[in-house]
Design a protein around this motif. Structure first.
Motif, PDB file in Angstrom:
ATOM      1  N   SER A 252     -27.470 -47.567 -36.783  1.00  0.00           N
ATOM      2  CA  SER A 252     -27.789 -47.875 -38.182  1.00  0.00           C
ATOM      3  C   SER A 252     -28.387 -49.276 -38.273  1.00  0.00           C
ATOM      4  CB  SER A 252     -26.537 -47.790 -39.050  1.00  0.00           C
ATOM      5  OG  SER A 252     -25.735 -48.941 -38.859  1.00  0.00           O
ATOM      6  N   GLY A 253     -28.647 -49.685 -39.501  1.00  0.00           N
ATOM      7  CA  GLY A 253     -29.238 -51.003 -39.717  1.00  0.00           C
ATOM      8  C   GLY A 253     -28.274 -52.139 -39.521  1.00  0.00           C
ATOM      9  N   THR A 254     -27.000 -51.856 -39.264  1.00  0.00           N
ATOM     10  CA  THR A 254     -26.017 -52.930 -39.078  1.00  0.00           C
ATOM     11  C   THR A 254     -25.651 -53.082 -37.605  1.00  0.00           C
ATOM     12  OG1 THR A 254     -24.224 -51.364 -39.551  1.00  0.00           O
ATOM     13  CG2 THR A 254     -25.060 -52.678 -41.387  1.00  0.00           C
ATOM     14  N   PHE A 255     -26.657 -52.972 -36.729  1.00  0.00           N
ATOM     15  CA  PHE A 255     -26.430 -53.141 -35.301  1.00  0.00           C
ATOM     16  C   PHE A 255     -26.077 -54.598 -35.007  1.00  0.00           C
ATOM     17  CE2 PHE A 255     -30.963 -53.503 -36.194  1.00  0.00           C
ATOM     18  CZ  PHE A 255     -31.271 -54.746 -35.661  1.00  0.00           C
ATOM     19  N   GLY A 256     -25.714 -54.836 -33.771  1.00  0.00           N
ATOM     20  CA  GLY A 256     -25.418 -56.186 -33.348  1.00  0.00           C
ATOM     21  C   GLY A 256     -23.933 -56.400 -33.084  1.00  0.00           C
ATOM     22  N   VAL A 257     -23.631 -57.516 -32.411  1.00  0.00           N
ATOM     23  CA  VAL A 257     -22.261 -57.897 -32.084  1.00  0.00           C
ATOM     24  C   VAL A 257     -21.928 -59.169 -32.856  1.00  0.00           C
ATOM     25  CG1 VAL A 257     -20.724 -58.714 -30.241  1.00  0.00           C
ATOM     26  CG2 VAL A 257     -22.340 -56.845 -29.791  1.00  0.00           C
ATOM     27  N   ASP A 258     -20.728 -59.196 -33.429  1.00  0.00           N
ATOM     28  CA  ASP A 258     -20.241 -60.418 -34.070  1.00  0.00           C
ATOM     29  C   ASP A 258     -19.866 -61.387 -32.958  1.00  0.00           C
ATOM     30  OD1 ASP A 258     -18.981 -62.451 -35.422  1.00  0.00           O
ATOM     31  OD2 ASP A 258     -17.662 -61.153 -36.593  1.00  0.00           O
ATOM     32  N   LEU A 259     -20.695 -62.402 -32.753  1.00  0.00           N
ATOM     33  CA  LEU A 259     -20.466 -63.335 -31.645  1.00  0.00           C
ATOM     34  C   LEU A 259     -19.142 -64.056 -31.777  1.00  0.00           C
ATOM     35  CD1 LEU A 259     -24.068 -64.827 -31.292  1.00  0.00           C
ATOM     36  CD2 LEU A 259     -23.021 -62.947 -30.004  1.00  0.00           C
ATOM     37  N   ASN A 260     -18.656 -64.243 -32.989  1.00  0.00           N
ATOM     38  CA  ASN A 260     -17.389 -64.944 -33.173  1.00  0.00           C
ATOM     39  C   ASN A 260     -16.191 -64.002 -33.112  1.00  0.00           C
ATOM     40  OD1 ASN A 260     -16.270 -67.535 -33.414  1.00  0.00           O
ATOM     41  ND2 ASN A 260     -15.804 -67.200 -35.579  1.00  0.00           N
ATOM     42  N   ARG A 261     -16.385 -62.835 -32.511  1.00  0.00           N
ATOM     43  CA  ARG A 261     -15.285 -61.952 -32.123  1.00  0.00           C
ATOM     44  C   ARG A 261     -15.421 -61.540 -30.657  1.00  0.00           C
ATOM     45  NH1 ARG A 261     -14.415 -63.697 -36.350  1.00  0.00           N
ATOM     46  NH2 ARG A 261     -13.614 -62.712 -38.251  1.00  0.00           N
ATOM     47  N   ASN A 262     -16.358 -62.163 -29.944  1.00  0.00           N
ATOM     48  CA  ASN A 262     -16.690 -61.740 -28.582  1.00  0.00           C
ATOM     49  C   ASN A 262     -16.237 -62.723 -27.515  1.00  0.00           C
ATOM     50  OD1 ASN A 262     -19.375 -61.598 -26.395  1.00  0.00           O
ATOM     51  ND2 ASN A 262     -18.255 -59.729 -26.867  1.00  0.00           N
ATOM     52  N   PHE A 263     -15.612 -63.852 -27.904  1.00  0.00           N
ATOM     53  CA  PHE A 263     -15.222 -64.839 -26.899  1.00  0.00           C
ATOM     54  C   PHE A 263     -14.082 -64.310 -26.029  1.00  0.00           C
ATOM     55  CE2 PHE A 263     -17.715 -67.378 -29.708  1.00  0.00           C
ATOM     56  CZ  PHE A 263     -18.279 -68.364 -28.893  1.00  0.00           C
ATOM     57  N   SER A 264     -14.080 -64.739 -24.786  1.00  0.00           N
ATOM     58  CA  SER A 264     -13.220 -64.128 -23.776  1.00  0.00           C
ATOM     59  C   SER A 264     -11.734 -64.335 -24.051  1.00  0.00           C
ATOM     60  CB  SER A 264     -13.568 -64.708 -22.394  1.00  0.00           C
ATOM     61  OG  SER A 264     -14.919 -64.446 -22.078  1.00  0.00           O
ATOM     62  N   PHE A 265     -11.348 -65.568 -24.364  1.00  0.00           N
ATOM     63  CA  PHE A 265      -9.928 -65.830 -24.596  1.00  0.00           C
ATOM     64  C   PHE A 265      -9.499 -65.138 -25.896  1.00  0.00           C
ATOM     65  CE2 PHE A 265      -6.273 -68.023 -26.228  1.00  0.00           C
ATOM     66  CZ  PHE A 265      -5.524 -68.325 -25.102  1.00  0.00           C
ATOM     67  N   GLY A 266      -8.501 -64.299 -25.801  1.00  0.00           N
ATOM     68  CA  GLY A 266      -7.995 -63.607 -26.983  1.00  0.00           C
ATOM     69  C   GLY A 266      -8.854 -62.448 -27.445  1.00  0.00           C
ATOM     70  N   TRP A 267      -9.841 -62.027 -26.642  1.00  0.00           N
ATOM     71  CA  TRP A 267     -10.698 -60.901 -27.051  1.00  0.00           C
ATOM     72  C   TRP A 267      -9.862 -59.640 -27.185  1.00  0.00           C
ATOM     73  CZ3 TRP A 267     -12.167 -56.200 -24.812  1.00  0.00           C
ATOM     74  CH2 TRP A 267     -13.264 -55.555 -25.415  1.00  0.00           C
ATOM     75  N   PHE A 268      -9.996 -58.976 -28.330  1.00  0.00           N
ATOM     76  CA  PHE A 268      -9.262 -57.739 -28.614  1.00  0.00           C
ATOM     77  C   PHE A 268      -7.776 -57.922 -28.279  1.00  0.00           C
ATOM     78  CE2 PHE A 268      -9.107 -52.845 -27.886  1.00  0.00           C
ATOM     79  CZ  PHE A 268      -8.525 -52.687 -29.130  1.00  0.00           C
TER      80      PHE A 268
END
Length: 750
Positions: A252-268
């Motif tokens: 869809s038109g809302t592709f992309g990754v939220d960079l401020n949820r992608n950092f390694s420490f504490g990811w998911f």
């Protein structure tokens, strides 16, 4: 770095696959950003503030301070928020306003974002940074640290750069690092503008400002101006774009990754701290640190800072850990620190709170731990604080993603420049220095920083341990214990220092004014540096504050006259007479201060005060740039009020006086009239003859103020009744006949 025409081609391809479709695609993206817009009202500003933190991705407008936000909510998000909200309703007015805004296609060689002249484009940001390097080669350098998603995939896209600022000629020293990144969320216009202006301001003062010079000798400033340059190119069209442009997952038109949820420490790290749906605004990516933009920032942070924190969540970094990482976001007027994924305070929470509250004092934002209604994970402070133990702070600047240039330039920019400067001031020990006192309002009796060798240097300043936000109780302040001054030597390296006393002679408060007179006669002519530092009663040293002075050749000493004056007042009107003895051959300037904000440069002025009272008029005499002054206590009084009237009957009059005074009670009225002296508010007077007479009345009040008035009195003589008229001689015969007739009648009756 790409030129604008290539950037436009890349953006067209990234958005729609063909240039002729880009405008329609932009419109569609803008519509997606306003779908499901809701006005959410909360029971308190505090609840709204927490929602603004947790739902930053859904934030569209409103102010949490007003307990109301405009949020983009789908059905699931609305159901999750409902227990915290008082009401949730469609934001029809906001949607109508957004529908009226047409996205702006990119134009070749555009230097600023369309409609926002204060915000340079990505290309112009890079161009201005490169120009700073050319203008300040001894301080600035420009380094590539990575690439955006599109650039890594097909070579057509944008690189990430850092603008490094330090004194490159100061020799090899172990400098503390201040890392600032901005625009990691593409739509946050003001963030990149702020960091670029910080660089310009720093460099413009280098070599001229003592504070900036020591900061750049002991610190390195690393500015990642555009952390998400490819996403920013979409946002520059007016579309509220948040993520990078990774379109490998979402269709869809809302592709992309939220960079401020992608950092390694504490990811998911926690449920619902980010999204696994690739089309969501908080999509965390396929794996920790998967995005090239995040990889670039993480690797660069690791190259700057040694790992100072242990592996456990509860391990605190040492108190002497140097360096700060600031991630500049918008909007919500907040200063945040870890953790954001739990309500549990970070192991360095006390120090982080002290730092956050100090920074918030400068930009007048709300300081708080970055946990909101819900937790968030995989954020940028993970690499700096979570992994390395470096103090991490997030700014949420301003009041809108597309901040107006008017508010940005008037408020957001100056307020946050002050906060960034404070961060640099304490960057060598951010877990220690914010707990100590600060020095402000520093003034010296110099002219253009110059002081002749034969004149004393006079220093004044305010020392405060309470320059900290008072939000939620604030941070406890301590009594000032001492203030030290060193000359041309850094305080920690100085063999000796000068102790400065409080102006009132005693340090017994958290806020103290200081004053000191320094003999500079033994200093060589040229530039010298003053360093000031204060300590509180808990033993906390505050940061250093510095000023340059230039010692010059001895000045010709002119004997300065001692000011003197006299004053005579008639009620509120006062005549001032300058009685200062002066040398006619020396230029002299006079300045009078009668009351707050009321001045005159006349030699012998007249001034009428607006009300009775006690004043401290001051005469200042300036000779050869040196000022002497003298003040005197002056009491002025209001004029008593006296009204006179008369009521006369012929030669007798009643004279009446009505008297009052703002100065106090009035006495008995004294009259002088008709060669008599009478007393009383009402007196009776009888005049000897008709005419106009003058009656003088006088009265005094309890303050000794006297007033006289004259009353003109006109009297007239009484009217005398007329005497009866004597009989006329022409009527004698008629009277005689009548008398004879009367006698005749009487005799007949007898």
């Amino acid at each position: 770095m790409l030129i604008s025409s290539l950037a436009a081609v890349w953006l067209n391809n990234a958005l729609a696959g063909a240039p002729h479709q880009s405008a329609a695609q932009l419109q569609q993206l803008q519509q997606l950003s306003s779908d499901n817009a809701r006005i959410v009202r909360f029971a308190s500003p505090e609840q709204a503030r927490m929602a603004a933190i947790s739902l930053h991705d859904a934030l569209l407008g409103g102010r949490w301070q007003d307990s109301s936000l405009v949020l983009q909510l789908d059905a699931a998000a609305e159901a999750r928020l409902a227990p915290y909200a008082e009401s949730i309703s469609p934001a029809y007015i906001w949607q109508q306003q957004q529908a009226a805004i047409a996205p702006q296609p990119l134009t070749e060689n555009a230097q600023s974002i369309p409609g926002y002249a204060c915000y340079p484009t990505v290309e112009e940001t890079y161009s201005q940074a490169e120009q700073l390097v050319r203008d300040y080669p001894g301080y600035a350098s420009w380094h590539k640290i990575g690439s955006g998603w599109a650039k890594t995939k097909n070579g057509t896209g944008y690189d990430l750069y850092v603008l490094k600022i330090t004194n490159r000629n100061a020799g090899a020293v172990n400098r503390a690092k201040l890392l600032v990144n901005s625009a990691i969320h593409a739509r946050e216009y003001a963030t990149a503008g702020l960091t670029l202006e910080f660089a310009k301001d720093l460099l413009s003062k280098a070599g001229k400002d003592a504070d900036v010079d020591w900061m750049l000798q002991q610190n390195e400033v690393h500015l990642v101006l555009q952390t998400n340059p490819e996403g920013r190119k979409i946002a520059e069209t007016g579309v509220s774009w948040r993520k990078n442009i990774n379109d490998s997952a979402c269709n869809s038109g809302t592709f992309g990754v939220d960079l401020n949820r992608n950092f390694s420490f504490g990811w998911f790290a926690i449920p619902n701290g980010s999204s696994g749906n690739s089309c969501d605004l908080t999509y965390r990516g396929v794996s920790a640190g998967s995005e090239p933009e995040v990889q670039a920032l993480e690797q660069y942070a690791r190259s700057l800072y040694p790992d100072k924190r242990g592996p456990a969540r509860t391990d605190a970094a040492p108190d002497n850990t140097a360096g700060i990482h600031i991630d500049v976001h918008s909007f919500s007027e907040l200063v945040l620190w870890p953790w954001g994924d739990t309500t549990t305070p970070a192991p360095n929470d006390t120090a982080l709170k002290a730092l956050g509250h100090k920074l918030a004092w400068f930009n007048n934002y709300v300081p708080t731990q970055s946990i909101g209604l819900y937790p968030t994970d995989g954020t940028s402070d993970g690499v700096s604080y979570g992994e390395l133990g470096v103090a991490a702070i997030t700014f949420e600047i301003g009041t809108a993603f597309f901040e107006s240039c008017a508010n940005y330039q008037a408020n957001v920019l100056p307020d946050n420049l002050r906060a960034l400067y404070y961060a640099l001031r304490v960057n060598t020990a951010p877990y220690l220095l914010p707990a100590g006192p600060d020095v402000s309002q520093l003034s010296l009796n110099t002219t253009a920083n110059q002081i002749p060798r034969n004149l004393p240097l006079q220093l004044k300043a305010l020392v405060s341990d309470s320059q900290s936000s008072g939000y939620n109780g604030g941070v406890a302040s301590q009594v000032i214990q001492s203030v030290e001054l060193t000359l041309d030597q850094w305080p920690d390296l100085a063999g000796s220092s000068i102790s400065i006393n409080a102006t009132d002679g005693k340090f017994d408060s958290a806020n103290e004014t200081i004053s000191h007179t320094l003999d500079v006669s033994g200093l060589s002519e040229g530039r010298h540096t003053l360093y000031l530092r204060a300590k509180d009663s808990a033993g906390n040293n505050g940061p250093v504050y510095a000023r340059y002075i230039e010692v010059t050749a001895p000045a010709v000493v002119v004997t300065r006259p001692l000011p003197d004056f006299s004053v005579e007042c008639e009620f509120l009107r006062c005549q001032f007479r300058n009685t200062t003895l002066i040398d006619a051959s020396v230029p002299v300037e006079f300045s009078w201060i009668f009351a707050a904000g009321v001045t005159s440069t006349a030699k012998d002025p007249v001034y009428t005060y607006s009300a009775a009272g006690t004043y401290q008029p001051t005469l200042q005499v300036t000779v050869a740039g040196q000022i002497e002054q003298r003040s005197k206590t002056l009491q002025v009084f209001a004029e008593p009020q006296l009204q006179l009237s008369s009521n006369c009957q012929n030669l007798s009059c009643t004279l009446t006086a009505s008297a009052s005074s703002a100065n106090g009670a009035v006495g008995t009225v004294q009259w002088t009239v008709n060669n008599q002296t009478l007393s009383g508010q009402s007196v009776n007077v009888t005049f000897a003859a008709a005419g106009t007479y003058q009656a003088l009345a006088e009265v005094s009040d309890s303050a000794g103020q006297k007033v006289q008035k004259t009353l003109s009195v006109t009297v007239t003589a009484p009217v005398t009744p007329a005497e009866p008229a004597a009989p006329s001689s022409s009527g004698g015969s008629v009277g005689f006949v009548s008398l004879l007739l009367l006698c005749f009648l009487r005799r007949r009756l007898i």
